[in-house]
Design an enzyme around this catalytic site. Sequence first.
Site, short mmCIF file in Angstrom:
data_model
loop_
_atom_site.label_atom_id
_atom_site.label_comp_id
_atom_site.label_asym_id
_atom_site.label_seq_id
_atom_site.Cartn_x
_atom_site.Cartn_y
_atom_site.Cartn_z
N PHE A 12 -3.38 114.31 -65.78
CA PHE A 12 -2.11 115.05 -65.86
C PHE A 12 -1.46 115.16 -64.46
O PHE A 12 -0.40 114.56 -64.20
CB PHE A 12 -2.40 116.41 -66.49
CG PHE A 12 -1.32 117.43 -66.39
CD1 PHE A 12 0.00 117.11 -66.70
CD2 PHE A 12 -1.62 118.73 -65.99
CE1 PHE A 12 1.00 118.08 -66.60
CE2 PHE A 12 -0.63 119.70 -65.91
CZ PHE A 12 0.68 119.37 -66.20
N GLY A 25 -8.90 111.06 -68.21
CA GLY A 25 -7.56 110.51 -67.94
C GLY A 25 -7.17 109.48 -68.99
O GLY A 25 -8.00 109.05 -69.79
N ASP A 28 -15.65 105.67 -60.56
CA ASP A 28 -16.12 107.06 -60.55
C ASP A 28 -16.35 107.46 -59.09
O ASP A 28 -17.26 106.93 -58.43
CB ASP A 28 -17.43 107.12 -61.35
CG ASP A 28 -18.07 108.49 -61.32
OD1 ASP A 28 -17.56 109.40 -60.61
OD2 ASP A 28 -19.10 108.67 -62.00
N TYR A 43 -17.59 124.29 -62.89
CA TYR A 43 -16.29 123.94 -62.30
C TYR A 43 -16.04 124.80 -61.06
O TYR A 43 -15.74 124.28 -59.99
CB TYR A 43 -15.20 124.19 -63.35
CG TYR A 43 -13.81 123.76 -62.96
CD1 TYR A 43 -13.48 122.42 -62.83
CD2 TYR A 43 -12.80 124.71 -62.77
CE1 TYR A 43 -12.18 122.03 -62.51
CE2 TYR A 43 -11.51 124.33 -62.45
CZ TYR A 43 -11.20 122.99 -62.33
OH TYR A 43 -9.92 122.60 -62.01
N TYR A 81 -15.84 119.46 -42.65
CA TYR A 81 -15.38 118.17 -42.09
C TYR A 81 -14.23 118.40 -41.12
O TYR A 81 -14.09 117.69 -40.12
CB TYR A 81 -14.97 117.21 -43.21
CG TYR A 81 -16.09 116.28 -43.60
CD1 TYR A 81 -17.17 116.75 -44.33
CD2 TYR A 81 -16.07 114.93 -43.23
CE1 TYR A 81 -18.22 115.90 -44.68
CE2 TYR A 81 -17.10 114.08 -43.58
CZ TYR A 81 -18.18 114.56 -44.30
OH TYR A 81 -19.20 113.73 -44.65
N THR A 136 -1.17 125.17 -64.60
CA THR A 136 0.02 124.31 -64.53
C THR A 136 0.17 123.62 -65.88
O THR A 136 -0.83 123.33 -66.55
CB THR A 136 -0.15 123.28 -63.40
OG1 THR A 136 -0.36 124.00 -62.18
CG2 THR A 136 1.07 122.40 -63.24
#
Length: 322
Positions: free
Chosen positions: A15, A40, A60, A149, A163, A179
């Site tokens: 999306f 997707g 991946d 998640y 980093y 969203t």
Amino acid sequence: MPEVPRILITGAAGFLGSHLCDRFFKEGYHVIGMDNLITGDLANIAHLFKESRFEFYHHDVSKFVFVPGPLDFILHFASPASPADYLRMPIQTLKVSSLGTHNLLGLAKVKKARILVASTSEVYGDPLEHPQKESYWGHVNAVGPRGVYDEAKRFMESLTMAYHNFHGLETRIARIFNTYGPRMRLDDGRALPAFIGQALRGEPLTVFGDGSQTRSFCYVDDLIEGIFRLLHSDYVGPVNLGNPEEISILEFAREIRELTGGSSEIVFKPLPTDDPKQRRPDISLARQILGWEPRISRQDGLRKTYEFYKRIMDSASEASHR
Ligand code: UDP
């Protein structure tokens, strides 16, 4: 930087990823999309395949990532993103934002690219502070079903900052709130596609719990503008991007029913475990550093989204009658 900047977008067929591909392509970038297509859909980017400034890798990102040639920017947007998807694919969800982020940070380092990672309001968990500011540390259940998640995204933020601090990488972190818009999968389980699909099929709208939990829904074009500005800003810390207009899920279901002109009844189903009770971004930081705020009202955004779904459902039913 070469004349045509080159950007890698992970989750390109999803999306947000597909809308980002469109936006950066329109801005004149050479866009390299990457996706393993577990959630997707190539239909979202099919229109770009004929373009010489677009490439696609079926890969991946939790495995070593190789991209030939220079890269100026990386946007890491790959991940299952709806609770139903990450409950089905918990390990892949953990890997894409941990191992995947590590691979992409490594790639950014060798390419000397600036990287923006897609974090989430889920880092605030079931928030005890309302609305949520970037300074709030959150209230997450690491071992609950949503933990796969939430914790992966928290690790993503932490690794990205490391980093930046240790290797001096140019990094950006967007904390994205709910969203919506065209190209969300109709069966992805999230409130908006679920309600629109149910209303269009004349089925009851399934509200979880008593529907008093709140969310704040941002139209996709506003979000993409925020990401574009954040990438080009010089701000390194996490930035909330979302629409602060808050609504209860029951009220939201009623709005969608009204929009579709349907007469579906509303039925109540059990509230999923750890479903956040309230969510609303404090976007003062984005306003201040990006001069950004959402412009599209929920009324307009919902209308555009509804028209999109109606078109695809109408053409699917035409095809089945042929
Ligand atoms: N929800 C609902 N019915 C549905 C799908 C979701 O009532 O068919 C609720 C869900 O429990 C949550 C809210 O709508 O309180 C938003 O859910 P979504 O899956 O869109 O995203 P979340 O914000 O929870 O990640």
